[in-house]
Design a protein around this motif. Structure first.
Motif, PDB file in Angstrom:
ATOM      1  N   LEU A 172       0.817  -1.184  -0.113  1.00  0.00           N
ATOM      2  CA  LEU A 172       0.138   0.108  -0.108  1.00  0.00           C
ATOM      3  C   LEU A 172       0.751   1.224  -0.026  1.00  0.00           C
ATOM      4  N   ASP A 173       0.198   2.428  -0.920  1.00  0.00           N
ATOM      5  CA  ASP A 173       1.220   3.678  -0.801  1.00  0.00           C
ATOM      6  C   ASP A 173       0.360   4.611   0.327  1.00  0.00           C
ATOM      7  N   ILE A 174       0.911   4.332   1.461  1.00  0.00           N
ATOM      8  CA  ILE A 174       0.282   5.102   2.550  1.00  0.00           C
ATOM      9  C   ILE A 174       1.007   6.599   2.840  1.00  0.00           C
ATOM     10  N   TYR A 175       0.046   7.521   2.635  1.00  0.00           N
ATOM     11  CA  TYR A 175       0.536   8.685   2.956  1.00  0.00           C
ATOM     12  C   TYR A 175       0.346   9.339   4.245  1.00  0.00           C
ATOM     13  N   TYR A 176      -0.513   8.849   5.004  1.00  0.00           N
ATOM     14  CA  TYR A 176      -0.836   9.279   6.457  1.00  0.00           C
ATOM     15  C   TYR A 176      -1.408   7.953   7.312  1.00  0.00           C
ATOM     16  N   GLU A 177      -1.021   7.984   8.659  1.00  0.00           N
ATOM     17  CA  GLU A 177      -1.652   7.082   9.020  1.00  0.00           C
ATOM     18  C   GLU A 177      -1.424   7.205  10.551  1.00  0.00           C
ATOM     19  N   ASP A 178      -2.691   7.212  11.453  1.00  0.00           N
ATOM     20  CA  ASP A 178      -2.451   7.118  12.968  1.00  0.00           C
ATOM     21  C   ASP A 178      -3.245   6.115  13.602  1.00  0.00           C
ATOM     22  N   ASP A 179      -3.814   6.178  14.759  1.00  0.00           N
ATOM     23  CA  ASP A 179      -4.683   5.160  15.271  1.00  0.00           C
ATOM     24  C   ASP A 179      -5.951   5.371  15.000  1.00  0.00           C
ATOM     25  N   ASP A 180      -6.443   6.502  14.325  1.00  0.00           N
ATOM     26  CA  ASP A 180      -7.757   6.592  13.663  1.00  0.00           C
ATOM     27  C   ASP A 180      -7.967   6.586  12.468  1.00  0.00           C
ATOM     28  N   VAL A 181      -7.198   7.198  11.451  1.00  0.00           N
ATOM     29  CA  VAL A 181      -7.413   7.212  10.371  1.00  0.00           C
ATOM     30  C   VAL A 181      -5.957   6.977   9.284  1.00  0.00           C
ATOM     31  N   LEU A 182      -6.276   6.436   8.262  1.00  0.00           N
ATOM     32  CA  LEU A 182      -5.321   6.113   7.362  1.00  0.00           C
ATOM     33  C   LEU A 182      -5.745   6.883   5.855  1.00  0.00           C
ATOM     34  N   VAL A 183      -4.715   7.256   5.382  1.00  0.00           N
ATOM     35  CA  VAL A 183      -5.006   8.018   3.922  1.00  0.00           C
ATOM     36  C   VAL A 183      -3.955   7.151   3.020  1.00  0.00           C
ATOM     37  N   VAL A 184      -4.471   6.465   1.957  1.00  0.00           N
ATOM     38  CA  VAL A 184      -3.981   5.784   1.166  1.00  0.00           C
ATOM     39  C   VAL A 184      -3.962   6.338  -0.355  1.00  0.00           C
ATOM     40  N   ASN A 185      -2.931   6.023  -1.106  1.00  0.00           N
ATOM     41  CA  ASN A 185      -2.682   6.553  -2.405  1.00  0.00           C
ATOM     42  C   ASN A 185      -3.136   5.237  -3.321  1.00  0.00           C
ATOM     43  N   LYS A 186      -4.529   5.230  -3.781  1.00  0.00           N
ATOM     44  CA  LYS A 186      -4.755   3.836  -4.527  1.00  0.00           C
ATOM     45  C   LYS A 186      -4.406   4.029  -5.885  1.00  0.00           C
ATOM     46  N   PRO A 187      -3.647   2.705  -6.440  1.00  0.00           N
ATOM     47  CA  PRO A 187      -3.216   2.906  -7.739  1.00  0.00           C
ATOM     48  C   PRO A 187      -4.305   2.480  -8.761  1.00  0.00           C
ATOM     49  N   ARG A 188      -4.183   2.977 -10.224  1.00  0.00           N
ATOM     50  CA  ARG A 188      -5.063   2.578 -11.050  1.00  0.00           C
ATOM     51  C   ARG A 188      -5.375   1.144 -11.260  1.00  0.00           C
ATOM     52  N   GLY A 189      -6.482   0.818 -11.346  1.00  0.00           N
ATOM     53  CA  GLY A 189      -6.578  -0.546 -11.596  1.00  0.00           C
ATOM     54  C   GLY A 189      -7.163  -1.521 -10.346  1.00  0.00           C
ATOM     55  N   MET A 190      -6.998  -0.931  -9.322  1.00  0.00           N
ATOM     56  CA  MET A 190      -7.316  -1.397  -8.208  1.00  0.00           C
ATOM     57  C   MET A 190      -8.870  -1.198  -7.874  1.00  0.00           C
ATOM     58  N   VAL A 191      -9.712  -2.269  -7.541  1.00  0.00           N
ATOM     59  CA  VAL A 191     -10.879  -2.152  -6.961  1.00  0.00           C
ATOM     60  C   VAL A 191     -10.939  -1.809  -5.505  1.00  0.00           C
ATOM     61  N   VAL A 192     -11.630  -1.130  -4.934  1.00  0.00           N
ATOM     62  CA  VAL A 192     -11.747  -0.588  -3.683  1.00  0.00           C
ATOM     63  C   VAL A 192     -12.275  -1.508  -2.622  1.00  0.00           C
ATOM     64  N   HIS A 193     -13.195  -2.330  -2.905  1.00  0.00           N
ATOM     65  CA  HIS A 193     -13.958  -3.065  -1.995  1.00  0.00           C
ATOM     66  C   HIS A 193     -14.434  -4.434  -2.855  1.00  0.00           C
ATOM     67  N   PRO A 194     -14.193  -5.595  -2.353  1.00  0.00           N
ATOM     68  CA  PRO A 194     -14.661  -7.036  -3.087  1.00  0.00           C
ATOM     69  C   PRO A 194     -16.026  -6.846  -3.389  1.00  0.00           C
ATOM     70  N   GLY A 195     -16.441  -7.601  -4.527  1.00  0.00           N
ATOM     71  CA  GLY A 195     -17.799  -7.842  -5.119  1.00  0.00           C
ATOM     72  C   GLY A 195     -17.881  -9.299  -5.780  1.00  0.00           C
ATOM     73  N   PRO A 196     -19.020  -9.724  -6.256  1.00  0.00           N
ATOM     74  CA  PRO A 196     -18.935 -10.848  -6.890  1.00  0.00           C
ATOM     75  C   PRO A 196     -17.774 -11.073  -7.910  1.00  0.00           C
ATOM     76  N   GLY A 197     -17.812  -9.999  -8.713  1.00  0.00           N
ATOM     77  CA  GLY A 197     -16.644  -9.945  -9.781  1.00  0.00           C
ATOM     78  C   GLY A 197     -15.116  -9.931  -9.412  1.00  0.00           C
ATOM     79  N   ASN A 198     -15.035  -9.306  -8.211  1.00  0.00           N
ATOM     80  CA  ASN A 198     -13.684  -9.044  -7.756  1.00  0.00           C
ATOM     81  C   ASN A 198     -13.689  -9.594  -6.245  1.00  0.00           C
ATOM     82  N   PRO A 199     -13.660 -10.573  -6.047  1.00  0.00           N
ATOM     83  CA  PRO A 199     -13.323 -11.390  -4.452  1.00  0.00           C
ATOM     84  C   PRO A 199     -12.038 -11.001  -3.801  1.00  0.00           C
TER      85      PRO A 199
END
Length: 312
Positions: free
Chosen positions: A84-111
């Motif tokens: 993961l390309d993490i730009y910020y992280e502490d005990d409450d929040v994480l900010v990640v730089n998502k790459p092109r081509g990556m699905v955010v959450h799983p679904g029937p076509g992307n388990p």
């Protein structure tokens, strides 16, 4: 565990009289597909004046439609050690730089292979559970082929705070995009409701009825040979909002496989759209956090090509 159904009820208007029941119901909410609605009708989750009807039933003015939306079946999501390309992280929040081509959450076509799979491995259980098994920690999303910054909640208190900030439009979300055509004016605001495209169910479009309020502000950063580099600030966060709005005013995104021209002469696999800035009030400290990430190399390469063409 007790199942909780969401319930919806409304009256058929005069302009809808004579239309098929499954069509009318599927247009009520932008994320209700015709296939999904037909399944609900077969299971008895849709009634007309209290009676079950078939999907091809022609509705009449004044009839009351009631829909019970069954809970979504949760997926068994496994942690995966994806970098993961993490730009910020502490005990409450994480900010990640998502790459092109990556699905955010799983679904029937992307388990697997999704951002959630990677987050489960990285955070080792420290994610909010409000989104359910399939979406732990996820408070908002960006499209598979859009790159950029996403906030992730590591506990339920942070999740509630970030979602509330999104509702209040106090989260700063700035995107950069390359669009076809030369935009003549420096600034613009697009206010046009977005809903499901009834001709192409996988697409969204600007609609006159049953759409969700959507507002996009844009500014020109640079005019190139026959394209324009812009920045967009979202006032609302609808599915495909920037892509739909820019197409609506005649400037579709470069590389967009759904809303752009069929031919893509540039070396970018997906729309030239990047979530560059995310700004929010920290749920615990109350301090303002602002994160910025430059566009990925493929986006930069397209820009370099366009700038060289302008000089020629």
């Amino acid at each position: 565990m007790e199942e909780h159904f969401e319930e919806y009820s409304w009256c058929i208007e005069e302009g809808q009289s004579g239309e098929r029941l499954d069509k009318v119901v599927s247009t009520y909410q932008s994320d209700w597909s015709r296939v999904r609605v037909q399944d609900w009708i077969k299971q008895g989750f849709v009634t007309v004046d209290g009676l079950n009807k078939k999907g091809n039933y022609k509705v009449k003015t004044g009839e009351v439609i009631k829909v019970q939306v069954p809970p979504v079946e949760e997926l068994d999501v496994e942690p995966e050690a994806i970098p993961l390309d993490i730009y910020y992280e502490d005990d409450d929040v994480l900010v990640v730089n998502k790459p092109r081509g990556m699905v955010v959450h799983p679904g029937p076509g992307n388990p697997s292979g999704t951002l959630v799979n990677a987050l489960l491995a990285h955070c080792q259980g420290e994610l909010s559970g409000i989104g359910g098994v399939a979406r732990p920690g996820i408070v908002h999303r960006i499209d598979k082929d859009t790159s950029g910054l996403l906030m992730v909640a590591k506990n339920d208190i942070a999740h509630h705070s970030l979602v509330e900030q999104l509702k209040e439009h106090s989260v700063e979300r700035l995107y950069v995009a390359i669009v076809h055509g030369l935009i003549p004016h420096q600034h613009g605001m697009i206010e046009a409701p977005i809903g499901r495209d009834m001709q192409h169910r996988q697409r969204m479009t600007v609609v006159e009825r049953n759409g969700k309020h959507a507002v996009t502000h844009f500014s020109v950063r640079e005019r190139l040979k026959d394209t324009t580099l812009i920045e967009c600030r979202l006032e609302t966060g609808r599915t495909h909002q920037i892509r739909v709005h820019m197409k609506y005013i005649g400037y579709p995104l470069v590389g967009d496989p759904v809303y752009g021209p069929k031919k893509n002469p540039y070396p970018i696999a997906g729309q030239a759209l990047h979530a560059q800035v995310i700004g929010f009030t920290h749920p615990r400290t109350g301090k303002r956090v602002r994160i910025e990430a430059e566009p990925p190399e493929d986006f930069q390469k397209v820009l370099r090509i366009m700038r060289s063409q302008k000089k020629d």
